[in-house]
Scaffold this motif. Structure first.
Motif, PDB file in Angstrom:
ATOM      1  N   UNK A 278       9.184 -21.547  35.529  1.00 29.60           N
ATOM      2  CA  UNK A 278       8.186 -20.590  35.023  1.00 29.60           C
ATOM      3  C   UNK A 278       8.804 -19.734  33.916  1.00 29.60           C
ATOM      4  N   UNK A 279      10.013 -19.299  34.160  1.00 31.54           N
ATOM      5  CA  UNK A 279      10.701 -18.467  33.168  1.00 31.54           C
ATOM      6  C   UNK A 279      10.897 -19.231  31.859  1.00 31.54           C
ATOM      7  N   UNK A 280      11.303 -20.491  31.973  1.00 26.76           N
ATOM      8  CA  UNK A 280      11.530 -21.305  30.792  1.00 26.76           C
ATOM      9  C   UNK A 280      10.230 -21.526  30.020  1.00 26.76           C
ATOM     10  N   UNK A 281       9.132 -21.708  30.762  1.00 30.46           N
ATOM     11  CA  UNK A 281       7.842 -21.925  30.111  1.00 30.46           C
ATOM     12  C   UNK A 281       7.414 -20.700  29.309  1.00 30.46           C
ATOM     13  N   UNK A 282       7.554 -19.512  29.899  1.00 27.89           N
ATOM     14  CA  UNK A 282       7.175 -18.294  29.173  1.00 27.89           C
ATOM     15  C   UNK A 282       8.118 -18.028  28.006  1.00 27.89           C
ATOM     16  N   UNK A 283       9.404 -18.302  28.187  1.00 25.28           N
ATOM     17  CA  UNK A 283      10.349 -18.106  27.085  1.00 25.28           C
ATOM     18  C   UNK A 283       9.990 -19.004  25.907  1.00 25.28           C
ATOM     19  N   UNK A 284       9.585 -20.237  26.208  1.00 22.81           N
ATOM     20  CA  UNK A 284       9.199 -21.146  25.140  1.00 22.81           C
ATOM     21  C   UNK A 284       7.962 -20.677  24.399  1.00 22.81           C
ATOM     22  N   UNK A 285       6.972 -20.192  25.140  1.00 25.42           N
ATOM     23  CA  UNK A 285       5.770 -19.681  24.490  1.00 25.42           C
ATOM     24  C   UNK A 285       6.086 -18.472  23.613  1.00 25.42           C
ATOM     25  N   UNK A 286       6.880 -17.545  24.140  1.00 22.91           N
ATOM     26  CA  UNK A 286       7.214 -16.360  23.342  1.00 22.91           C
ATOM     27  C   UNK A 286       7.960 -16.746  22.078  1.00 22.91           C
ATOM     28  N   UNK A 287       8.824 -17.729  22.175  1.00 28.75           N
ATOM     29  CA  UNK A 287       9.560 -18.163  20.987  1.00 28.75           C
ATOM     30  C   UNK A 287       8.601 -18.666  19.905  1.00 28.75           C
ATOM     31  N   UNK A 288       7.503 -19.284  20.327  1.00 34.90           N
ATOM     32  CA  UNK A 288       6.501 -19.762  19.373  1.00 34.90           C
ATOM     33  C   UNK A 288       5.646 -18.621  18.820  1.00 34.90           C
ATOM     34  N   UNK A 289       5.372 -17.619  19.664  1.00 36.54           N
ATOM     35  CA  UNK A 289       4.445 -16.562  19.274  1.00 36.54           C
ATOM     36  C   UNK A 289       5.095 -15.430  18.496  1.00 36.54           C
ATOM     37  N   UNK A 290       6.354 -15.114  18.811  1.00 35.53           N
ATOM     38  CA  UNK A 290       7.023 -13.975  18.182  1.00 35.53           C
ATOM     39  C   UNK A 290       7.689 -14.419  16.879  1.00 35.53           C
ATOM     40  N   UNK A 291       7.998 -13.461  15.999  1.00 34.91           N
ATOM     41  CA  UNK A 291       8.662 -13.817  14.741  1.00 34.91           C
ATOM     42  C   UNK A 291      10.014 -14.492  14.988  1.00 34.91           C
ATOM     43  N   UNK A 292      10.420 -15.299  14.022  1.00 36.66           N
ATOM     44  CA  UNK A 292      11.685 -16.018  14.146  1.00 36.66           C
ATOM     45  C   UNK A 292      12.880 -15.087  13.956  1.00 36.66           C
ATOM     46  N   UNK A 293      12.682 -13.968  13.286  1.00 37.86           N
ATOM     47  CA  UNK A 293      13.761 -13.004  13.064  1.00 37.86           C
ATOM     48  C   UNK A 293      13.578 -11.790  13.970  1.00 37.86           C
TER      49      UNK A 293
END
Length: 208
Positions: free
Chosen positions: A36-51
């Protein structure tokens, strides 16, 4: 304050301080399950800025999403109405570039500070007049900032929440681009299969 099951109708006076101690027991609250943690981390990485960016996490609860954002290099300010939730979030992110404030998510006590991202999960539906709240939040974003809103509709007989088409309409005047992602079909995010409507809207505002 944040809720994923949304069992309380909007406007109900929920004692989130009483719920704080057990809040993280839900898979998508505490993110203690590695999948579950990995799934949310992946989504946030897509949604939040790269920097590295300044993220305002409204209705942050115990700070689980704040922690993921901080781990990805972002500076986080969390706001929650529950002092107990805020205390747990501060402990969870001790030593991180993060600050937590007790206050109303609809009118966060951040003064003149402005942010690159406003992150909100399962909170907007509980607030009176979501359109007005979104307009106020827009004023807290820097030019070119973004909304990341995780929302849903729960229940069948007396559903609570905000349908995606309605929230998209509320965001459209405030953003140059609104992207919808359906989340119901990804049980990794919830630690179980879900059948109700769960989605995210990522709304990009105009730049300088």
């Amino acid at each position: 304050m944040t809720t994923d099951d949304a069992t309380e109708p909007a406007g109900t006076d929920v004692d989130w301080d009483d719920r704080a101690a057990s809040f993280d027991e839900e898979p998508d609250h505490g993110l203690r399950d590695a999948g579950v943690r990995l799934a949310w981390a992946g989504r946030l990485r897509e949604w939040l800025p790269a920097t590295a960016s300044d993220v305002l996490d409204l209705g942050c609860g115990t700070g689980s999403l704040s922690l993921l954002a901080a781990e990805q290099g972002h500076r986080v300010t969390g706001v929650d109405s529950s002092p107990a939730m805020v205390g747990l979030a501060r402990a969870k992110l001790a030593g991180r570039d993060a600050a937590f404030l007790t206050g109303d998510a609809a009118a966060p006590p951040v003064g003149e500070q402005r942010f690159d991202v406003i992150l909100v999960r399962h909170v907007l539906w509980t607030l009176p007049d979501p359109g007005r709240v979104l307009r106020h939040w827009r004023e807290l974003l820097r030019p070119g900032g973004r909304f990341v809103l995780v929302v849903g509709v729960w229940g069948t007989h007396d559903p609570a929440g905000i349908p995606a088409d309605r929230l998209t309409g509320l965001l459209a005047p405030l953003a140059r681009e609104v992207r919808l992602e359906h989340l119901s079909g990804d049980p990794r995010l919830w630690g179980k299969d879900v059948t109700d409507e769960r989605y995210a809207l990522v709304a990009m505002t105009a730049g300088p």
